[in-house]
Design a protein around this motif. Structure first.
Motif, PDB file in Angstrom:
ATOM      1  N   VAL A   7      28.462 -41.743 -48.897  1.00  0.00           N
ATOM      2  CA  VAL A   7      28.152 -42.930 -48.120  1.00  0.00           C
ATOM      3  C   VAL A   7      27.650 -43.993 -49.103  1.00  0.00           C
ATOM      4  O   VAL A   7      26.725 -43.737 -49.875  1.00  0.00           O
ATOM      5  CB  VAL A   7      27.079 -42.648 -47.043  1.00  0.00           C
ATOM      6  CG1 VAL A   7      26.733 -43.911 -46.283  1.00  0.00           C
ATOM      7  CG2 VAL A   7      27.550 -41.547 -46.099  1.00  0.00           C
ATOM      8  N   ILE A   8      28.286 -45.159 -49.060  1.00  0.00           N
ATOM      9  CA  ILE A   8      27.942 -46.248 -49.976  1.00  0.00           C
ATOM     10  C   ILE A   8      27.597 -47.485 -49.150  1.00  0.00           C
ATOM     11  O   ILE A   8      28.302 -47.794 -48.190  1.00  0.00           O
ATOM     12  CB  ILE A   8      29.136 -46.576 -50.902  1.00  0.00           C
ATOM     13  CG1 ILE A   8      29.550 -45.336 -51.685  1.00  0.00           C
ATOM     14  CG2 ILE A   8      28.790 -47.731 -51.842  1.00  0.00           C
ATOM     15  CD1 ILE A   8      30.865 -45.496 -52.424  1.00  0.00           C
ATOM     16  N   ASP A   9      26.528 -48.150 -49.525  1.00  0.00           N
ATOM     17  CA  ASP A   9      26.234 -49.431 -48.883  1.00  0.00           C
ATOM     18  C   ASP A   9      25.938 -50.472 -49.961  1.00  0.00           C
ATOM     19  O   ASP A   9      25.667 -50.143 -51.103  1.00  0.00           O
ATOM     20  CB  ASP A   9      25.099 -49.323 -47.864  1.00  0.00           C
ATOM     21  CG  ASP A   9      23.716 -49.205 -48.478  1.00  0.00           C
ATOM     22  OD1 ASP A   9      23.441 -49.845 -49.512  1.00  0.00           O
ATOM     23  OD2 ASP A   9      22.889 -48.479 -47.920  1.00  0.00           O
ATOM     24  N   PHE A  14      16.854 -49.334 -53.506  1.00  0.00           N
ATOM     25  CA  PHE A  14      15.455 -48.931 -53.609  1.00  0.00           C
ATOM     26  C   PHE A  14      15.250 -48.169 -54.907  1.00  0.00           C
ATOM     27  O   PHE A  14      16.204 -47.782 -55.574  1.00  0.00           O
ATOM     28  CB  PHE A  14      15.041 -48.069 -52.406  1.00  0.00           C
ATOM     29  CG  PHE A  14      15.882 -46.826 -52.236  1.00  0.00           C
ATOM     30  CD1 PHE A  14      15.509 -45.637 -52.834  1.00  0.00           C
ATOM     31  CD2 PHE A  14      17.043 -46.859 -51.480  1.00  0.00           C
ATOM     32  CE1 PHE A  14      16.285 -44.494 -52.676  1.00  0.00           C
ATOM     33  CE2 PHE A  14      17.822 -45.723 -51.313  1.00  0.00           C
ATOM     34  CZ  PHE A  14      17.439 -44.544 -51.917  1.00  0.00           C
ATOM     35  N   ASP A  15      14.001 -47.936 -55.251  1.00  0.00           N
ATOM     36  CA  ASP A  15      13.649 -47.152 -56.429  1.00  0.00           C
ATOM     37  C   ASP A  15      13.648 -45.678 -56.027  1.00  0.00           C
ATOM     38  O   ASP A  15      12.851 -45.262 -55.178  1.00  0.00           O
ATOM     39  CB  ASP A  15      12.279 -47.583 -56.941  1.00  0.00           C
ATOM     40  CG  ASP A  15      11.876 -46.886 -58.222  1.00  0.00           C
ATOM     41  OD1 ASP A  15      12.563 -45.934 -58.660  1.00  0.00           O
ATOM     42  OD2 ASP A  15      10.860 -47.300 -58.802  1.00  0.00           O
ATOM     43  N   SER A  46      22.132 -42.376 -55.836  1.00  0.00           N
ATOM     44  CA  SER A  46      21.990 -43.420 -56.849  1.00  0.00           C
ATOM     45  C   SER A  46      21.730 -44.737 -56.126  1.00  0.00           C
ATOM     46  O   SER A  46      22.357 -45.044 -55.124  1.00  0.00           O
ATOM     47  CB  SER A  46      23.232 -43.513 -57.739  1.00  0.00           C
ATOM     48  OG  SER A  46      24.363 -43.844 -56.984  1.00  0.00           O
ATOM     49  N   SER A  47      20.752 -45.469 -56.633  1.00  0.00           N
ATOM     50  CA  SER A  47      20.377 -46.722 -56.009  1.00  0.00           C
ATOM     51  C   SER A  47      19.709 -47.614 -57.042  1.00  0.00           C
ATOM     52  O   SER A  47      19.008 -47.134 -57.927  1.00  0.00           O
ATOM     53  CB  SER A  47      19.419 -46.481 -54.840  1.00  0.00           C
ATOM     54  OG  SER A  47      19.164 -47.682 -54.153  1.00  0.00           O
ATOM     55  N   LYS A  56      25.629 -38.904 -51.901  1.00  0.00           N
ATOM     56  CA  LYS A  56      26.747 -37.963 -51.874  1.00  0.00           C
ATOM     57  C   LYS A  56      26.210 -36.557 -51.630  1.00  0.00           C
ATOM     58  O   LYS A  56      25.343 -36.081 -52.360  1.00  0.00           O
ATOM     59  CB  LYS A  56      27.514 -37.995 -53.189  1.00  0.00           C
ATOM     60  CG  LYS A  56      28.678 -37.047 -53.214  1.00  0.00           C
ATOM     61  CD  LYS A  56      29.422 -37.097 -54.539  1.00  0.00           C
ATOM     62  CE  LYS A  56      30.545 -36.077 -54.555  1.00  0.00           C
ATOM     63  NZ  LYS A  56      31.178 -35.989 -55.872  1.00  0.00           N
ATOM     64  N   ALA A  57      26.724 -35.913 -50.588  1.00  0.00           N
ATOM     65  CA  ALA A  57      26.382 -34.526 -50.285  1.00  0.00           C
ATOM     66  C   ALA A  57      27.584 -33.659 -50.608  1.00  0.00           C
ATOM     67  O   ALA A  57      28.714 -34.004 -50.259  1.00  0.00           O
ATOM     68  CB  ALA A  57      25.998 -34.364 -48.818  1.00  0.00           C
ATOM     69  N   THR A  58      27.329 -32.538 -51.273  1.00  0.00           N
ATOM     70  CA  THR A  58      28.374 -31.583 -51.610  1.00  0.00           C
ATOM     71  C   THR A  58      27.918 -30.203 -51.148  1.00  0.00           C
ATOM     72  O   THR A  58      26.840 -29.749 -51.542  1.00  0.00           O
ATOM     73  CB  THR A  58      28.646 -31.571 -53.134  1.00  0.00           C
ATOM     74  OG1 THR A  58      28.901 -32.912 -53.559  1.00  0.00           O
ATOM     75  CG2 THR A  58      29.828 -30.712 -53.467  1.00  0.00           C
ATOM     76  N   ILE A  59      28.727 -29.582 -50.292  1.00  0.00           N
ATOM     77  CA  ILE A  59      28.396 -28.277 -49.714  1.00  0.00           C
ATOM     78  C   ILE A  59      29.551 -27.322 -49.994  1.00  0.00           C
ATOM     79  O   ILE A  59      30.707 -27.640 -49.692  1.00  0.00           O
ATOM     80  CB  ILE A  59      28.198 -28.383 -48.178  1.00  0.00           C
ATOM     81  CG1 ILE A  59      27.200 -29.497 -47.820  1.00  0.00           C
ATOM     82  CG2 ILE A  59      27.786 -27.044 -47.586  1.00  0.00           C
ATOM     83  CD1 ILE A  59      25.807 -29.307 -48.309  1.00  0.00           C
TER      84      ILE A  59
END
Length: 64
Positions: A7-9, A14-15, A46-47, A56-59
């Protein structure tokens, strides 16, 4: 052998260092990390303040 979702916005960002402490008011990214870990996966964030965020979630797939 794994499922990923990203998911990218392009919001305010934010820190990331500020997300490592639970203040009791919400679970947010800490809860997402815990849930991914319980499934044997990972959550990468990452932000940059002022430049948006990528989560990013990886399962891994579990085969019966």
């Amino acid at each position: 052998n794994e499922l990923g979702i990203k998911v990218i916005d392009n919001g305010k960002g934010f820190d990331i260092a500020d997300t490592d402490e639970f203040d009791g008011s919400h679970f947010g990214l800490i809860g997402m990390r815990e849930r991914a870990s319980l499934l044997g996966g990972r959550l990468d964030i990452s932000s940059v303040p002022g430049a948006g965020t990528t989560v990013k979630a990886t399962i891994p797939f579990v085969r019966p």
